[in-house]
Write a protein that holds these residues in place. Sequence first.
Motif, PDB file in Angstrom:
ATOM      1  N   THR A  37       1.141  -1.286  -0.173  1.00 56.35           N
ATOM      2  CA  THR A  37       0.247  -0.085   0.110  1.00 56.35           C
ATOM      3  C   THR A  37       1.021   1.416  -0.419  1.00 56.35           C
ATOM      4  OG1 THR A  37      -1.899   0.699   0.772  1.00 56.35           O
ATOM      5  CG2 THR A  37      -0.286   0.251   2.052  1.00 56.35           C
ATOM      6  N   ASP A  41      -0.267   7.487   2.382  1.00 58.42           N
ATOM      7  CA  ASP A  41      -1.942   6.845   3.183  1.00 58.42           C
ATOM      8  C   ASP A  41      -1.029   5.870   4.765  1.00 58.42           C
ATOM      9  OD1 ASP A  41      -3.661   6.390   4.652  1.00 58.42           O
ATOM     10  OD2 ASP A  41      -4.973   5.130   2.193  1.00 58.42           O
ATOM     11  N   GLU A  88      -4.140   1.375  -2.690  1.00 57.92           N
ATOM     12  CA  GLU A  88      -3.982   2.475  -3.836  1.00 57.92           C
ATOM     13  C   GLU A  88      -3.650   2.808  -4.542  1.00 57.92           C
ATOM     14  OE1 GLU A  88      -5.998   4.789  -2.059  1.00 57.92           O
ATOM     15  OE2 GLU A  88      -6.276   3.935   0.049  1.00 57.92           O
ATOM     16  N   GLY A 115      -7.252   0.672  -7.083  1.00 58.85           N
ATOM     17  CA  GLY A 115      -7.233   2.051  -6.374  1.00 58.85           C
ATOM     18  C   GLY A 115      -8.560   3.128  -7.547  1.00 58.85           C
TER      19      GLY A 115
END
Length: 192
Positions: A37, A41, A88, A115
Amino acid sequence: MAKLYFYYASMNAGKSTTLLQADFNYRERGMTTMLWTAQLDDRGGDKAIESRIGLHAEANRFAAGTDLWERVMASHRTQPLACVLVDEAQFLTKEQVWQLARLADEGGIPVVCYGLRTDFQGELFPGSAALLGIADALVELKGVCHCGRKATMNLRVDASGAAVKQGAQTEIGGNDRYVALCRKHFSEALSA
């Protein structure tokens, strides 16, 4: 033959949940996976990938300079991987998307990316644009607008719920900062 997949949707369509279910399915059969990921984030903390319904898993973090080919192949040489799952994926660079394609083509490892397709202004993210261009399979997951139509857009909102029309392409946030809408209601919100 391994393939590169891109599952895309608006926010709140269940992308992370679907990724975690796929990971569970592989692991339940005794297969090894590798989860990734975006480093930027950090909302999940130690859990790294966390869905709104409470599922979570630890994952490796990628930044713009991460060489995914090298990192994944180093792990694959130690313990063969059945699949690489990337959350993501909109935050991948174009070069990283090509590295993931190489993992499928040369490494023989299926790669499944999840995503957003577009940002809060309806513009493609660089990672999403590259995936839309070269992925072997494109799968749209369905989100729902408040009107019941398919949500395809991500409206950024301020603290009072008003539409944000300008700003940086990337601003991390959840339901407090973004609302998934159909194109009609997205356009209406931006023109208000």
